[in-house]
Scaffold this active site. Structure first.
Site, PDB file in Angstrom:
ATOM      1  N   GLY A  81      90.087   4.544  89.736  1.00 19.17           N
ATOM      2  CA  GLY A  81      90.232   4.409  91.254  1.00 19.17           C
ATOM      3  C   GLY A  81      89.063   3.921  91.967  1.00 19.17           C
ATOM      4  O   GLY A  81      87.901   4.195  91.429  1.00 19.17           O
TER       5      GLY A  81
ATOM      6  N   GLU B   7      59.124  17.178  74.153  1.00 16.97           N
ATOM      7  CA  GLU B   7      59.085  17.504  75.644  1.00 16.97           C
ATOM      8  C   GLU B   7      57.903  17.118  76.343  1.00 16.97           C
ATOM      9  O   GLU B   7      56.653  17.205  75.795  1.00 16.97           O
ATOM     10  CB  GLU B   7      59.410  19.009  75.963  1.00 16.97           C
ATOM     11  CG  GLU B   7      59.485  19.211  77.267  1.00 16.97           C
ATOM     12  CD  GLU B   7      60.467  18.526  78.137  1.00 16.97           C
ATOM     13  OE1 GLU B   7      59.663  17.927  79.134  1.00 16.97           O
ATOM     14  OE2 GLU B   7      61.386  18.482  77.810  1.00 16.97           O
TER      15      GLU B   7
ATOM     16  N   LEU C 291      91.480  14.232  81.126  1.00 10.82           N
ATOM     17  CA  LEU C 291      91.395  15.369  81.907  1.00 10.82           C
ATOM     18  C   LEU C 291      90.416  16.198  81.317  1.00 10.82           C
ATOM     19  O   LEU C 291      90.253  16.603  79.909  1.00 10.82           O
ATOM     20  CB  LEU C 291      92.767  15.927  82.143  1.00 10.82           C
ATOM     21  CG  LEU C 291      93.751  15.137  82.692  1.00 10.82           C
ATOM     22  CD1 LEU C 291      95.375  15.937  82.774  1.00 10.82           C
ATOM     23  CD2 LEU C 291      93.455  15.064  84.242  1.00 10.82           C
TER      24      LEU C 291
ATOM     25  N   GLU D 111      92.285   9.753  87.017  1.00 15.22           N
ATOM     26  CA  GLU D 111      91.186   9.968  85.734  1.00 15.22           C
ATOM     27  C   GLU D 111      91.427   8.858  84.782  1.00 15.22           C
ATOM     28  O   GLU D 111      92.503   8.557  84.475  1.00 15.22           O
ATOM     29  CB  GLU D 111      91.666  11.138  84.951  1.00 15.22           C
ATOM     30  CG  GLU D 111      90.649  11.538  83.860  1.00 15.22           C
ATOM     31  CD  GLU D 111      89.207  11.282  83.821  1.00 15.22           C
ATOM     32  OE1 GLU D 111      88.587  10.476  83.297  1.00 15.22           O
ATOM     33  OE2 GLU D 111      88.803  11.895  84.783  1.00 15.22           O
TER      34      GLU D 111
ATOM     35  N   GLY E  56      87.068  15.822  81.985  1.00 11.79           N
ATOM     36  CA  GLY E  56      86.073  15.489  82.189  1.00 11.79           C
ATOM     37  C   GLY E  56      85.043  15.584  81.082  1.00 11.79           C
ATOM     38  O   GLY E  56      85.303  15.865  79.849  1.00 11.79           O
TER      39      GLY E  56
ATOM     40  N   HIS F  43      77.883  53.460  78.431  1.00 12.66           N
ATOM     41  CA  HIS F  43      76.987  53.500  77.046  1.00 12.66           C
ATOM     42  C   HIS F  43      77.745  53.524  75.888  1.00 12.66           C
ATOM     43  O   HIS F  43      78.937  54.476  75.967  1.00 12.66           O
ATOM     44  CB  HIS F  43      76.170  54.747  77.555  1.00 12.66           C
ATOM     45  CG  HIS F  43      75.104  55.081  76.317  1.00 12.66           C
ATOM     46  ND1 HIS F  43      74.057  54.398  75.751  1.00 12.66           N
ATOM     47  CD2 HIS F  43      75.269  55.862  75.032  1.00 12.66           C
ATOM     48  CE1 HIS F  43      73.381  54.847  74.927  1.00 12.66           C
ATOM     49  NE2 HIS F  43      74.410  55.730  74.451  1.00 12.66           N
TER      50      HIS F  43
ATOM     51  N   CYS G 100      82.514  17.797  80.655  1.00 16.41           N
ATOM     52  CA  CYS G 100      82.523  18.982  80.140  1.00 16.41           C
ATOM     53  C   CYS G 100      83.437  19.522  79.123  1.00 16.41           C
ATOM     54  O   CYS G 100      82.933  20.034  78.030  1.00 16.41           O
ATOM     55  CB  CYS G 100      82.801  20.322  81.335  1.00 16.41           C
ATOM     56  SG  CYS G 100      82.980  21.829  80.715  1.00 16.41           S
TER      57      CYS G 100
END
Length: 566
Positions: free
Chosen positions: A219, A308, A143, A139, A145, A545, A147
């Site tokens: 890498g 948009e 660590l 990496e 990424g 419920h 997200c």
């Protein structure tokens, strides 16, 4: 040294075969061109020969297993010869220093090298380790990424802060009074960083517990079984491996709008790093990212313009869901422009002017900041140089997540399939198990999609538009939360659950939810579609419920014209 015995290609049409007979066992000595195994195709028997003299190391595919051309059948420990050294020849340490400046391991020392430590990469590494494999995870940054560090987690933290600005309005209905909120944005940023750090530590712990080797560096794949690593401290190393998993992720896609780059726009990454809230901001793109940031900034007092080019926000989402969110964002004073395209941007006196085309007229919008939320693109730099096939901006993979090079797999955003963290993790599990000799497949029919606005949105399966395009005769059932006891007691009774039912087969085609905790409610719908459930099966399942989950039962009944509380 160790080398692979692979499935040969016998004839132009051969793509796969079955292992019928092994003529050797692990530890047996063989000579070059000795027949070691026999394979059977639809048309002929194929003999597999030893590529060199040596000793059979590991037999990877057993009799009766299906294999494809180029797939590894066994490993061979070769014996020294008088031939000239080549890239696969073991040479002395002194020769290695002269011929290769990298610290290279002569034998494949890992079952897999995973490049990228996001939600796909680190999950794949852990799964390989669980299956007894030796794995290294590379990496370049942190660590977790995008997200964990620049996407899902930090945005949800900021969205929670934005949601809390509305608490005083809700609490007053219950006789509990708070003063109007004041915003300490720096404190909110501190909370965001603390959350990220806590989860990063959790990922590190999981990798350490699983005995995954982690390298902080870059890498580079240089062959089907070799990866060059440039570590963060400057050291370089070459790693040999049986398999490679690419999990290099994606980056923000910047559209080619005249003047946009001169305006130094924010992407989601920079937007999560600013230390002061802008007075006003234009968000280009009203997909999940754009709508979530609108839901962050507007409650915190920023003037937001959401633009948009398609005719609705959340293009591709269920129309009813998109319209509901549009009304909610409008209540938060978000200025929404659909069917609108930014044609040019100019910067003057610290302000940024967007020249926007809307149908048959132009409009100028002046803001302090611009956020680009027009999607993401796969990080595929240099991957084509090793012969990987790239299609529609992503690395092409099959249902096993294998690329056109049998020893290389790709997962997550780099595949261009679904830019979702949970899809990357699922792909990581499949690729990892296939690296360890299994034959797992990935399917995308029941992928949940969640948007964490206020209210939340979650869906799985087909929309009405998609069902109509497939010429499916369908029926919808809809249940509004304003009739749900739990939603009313929570004081958050906005939204609905919508179920699409196939009339012919009485199968659930899609489920769409907008409302409080939609992202938690959708999992029952995901399971239903994954199991090809019918509305009757959901209706026959007793739901507690009072809960929000009762809404799915009611919407399922309504899709058959049997709704009770609708």
């Amino acid at each position: 040294m160790k080398m692979d015995i692979i499935v040969p290609k016998a004839g132009l049409t051969m793509t796969e075969a079955t292992v019928t007979t092994w003529l050797v066992a692990e530890g047996d000595k063989v000579n070059k061109n000795d027949t070691v195994a026999e394979l059977m195709t639809e048309k002929l028997t194929v003999e597999v020969e030893a590529p060199e003299s040596g000793v059979i190391g590991s037999i990877l595919k057993q009799e009766g297993e299906e294999v494809v051309v180029g797939e590894r059948l066994a490993t061979l420990l070769t014996t020294p010869s008088e031939r000239e050294p080549n890239e696969n020849t073991v040479i002395s340490s002194a020769e290695k220093v002269l011929k290769d400046p990298l610290n290279e391991t002569a034998l494949p020392s890992y079952d897999a090298v995973v490049i990228g430590g996001g939600p796909g990469g680190y999950v794949a590494a852990i799964r390989i380790a669980q299956l007894g494999g030796r794995v290294v995870l590379i990496e370049r940054n942190e660590l977790g990424g995008v997200c964990l560090n620049e996407g899902c987690i930090p945005t949800k933290t900021l969205l929670k802060g934005a949601e809390l600005t509305k608490l005083h309005s809700l609490s007053s209905e219950y006789g509990v009074y708070y003063p109007e909120p004041s915003i300490d944005f720096s404190k909110l940023l501190q909370k965001k960083e603390a959350v990220i750090q806590q989860l990063q530590n959790g990922v590190r712990h999981l990798l350490k517990k699983s005995k995954v080797t982690v390298i902080n560096g870059v890498g580079e794949v240089v062959s089907p079984n070799k990866v060059n690593v440039t570590k963060s401290n400057g050291e370089r190393e070459r790693i040999t491996t049986k398999n490679i998993i690419l999990a290099t992720g994606s980056e923000a896609n910047i559209p080619n709008i005249p003047g946009l780059r001169d305006a130094h726009p924010l992407t989601s990454k920079e937007a999560l790093s600013i230390t002061e809230l802008p007075e006003s901001i234009a968000i280009i793109g009203a997909g999940a990212i754009g709508c979530e940031f609108a839901g962050i900034y507007a409650p915190l007092g920023v003037k937001v313009v959401l633009i948009e080019s398609e005719n609705q926000i959340l293009p591709g989402a269920d129309h009813d869901v998109a319209q509901f969110l549009k009304k909610s964002l409008t209540k938060d004073n978000v200025d929404i422009h659909t069917s609108s395209k930014v044609k040019e941007i100019k910067v003057e006196n610290g302000e940024k002017t967007l020249y926007m085309e809307h149908k048959d007229h132009y409009q100028e919008i002046v803001v302090k900041e611009i956020l680009v939320a027009t999607g993401r693109k796969a990080r595929i730099e240099s991957l084509g140089e090793i012969g990987l096939e790239v299609v529609n901006g992503g690395v092409k993979v099959d249902e096993h997540l294998r690329t056109n090079i049998p020893s290389i797999y790709a997962i997550g955003d780099v595949t261009g399939k679904e830019n979702l963290a949970h899809v990357a993790s699922a792909q990581g599990m499949v690729a990892a198990e296939n690296c360890m000799g299994y034959a797992k497949e990935i399917k995308y029919d029941s992928v949940p999609r969640c948007i964490y606005t206020s209210p939340e949105i979650a869906s799985v399966g087909l929309t009405e538009k998609e069902a109509a395009a497939k010429n499916i005769d369908y029926q919808i059932g809809k249940y509004h939360f304003n009739g749900n006891g739990r939603a009313i007691t929570n004081g958050k009774a906005e939204g609905f659950i919508k179920v699409l039912r196939d009339k012919k087969y009485n199968q659930i085609l899609g489920i769409h939810i907008v409302g409080h905790n939609a992202s938690e409610l959708i999992s029952e719908g995901v399971l239903a579609i994954n199991l090809e459930a019918t509305p009757e099966e959901i209706a026959a399942t007793i739901h507690p419920h009072p809960t929000l989950s009762e809404g799915l039962l009611e919407a399922s009944l309504a899709s058959m014209g049997k709704g009770i509380h609708v």
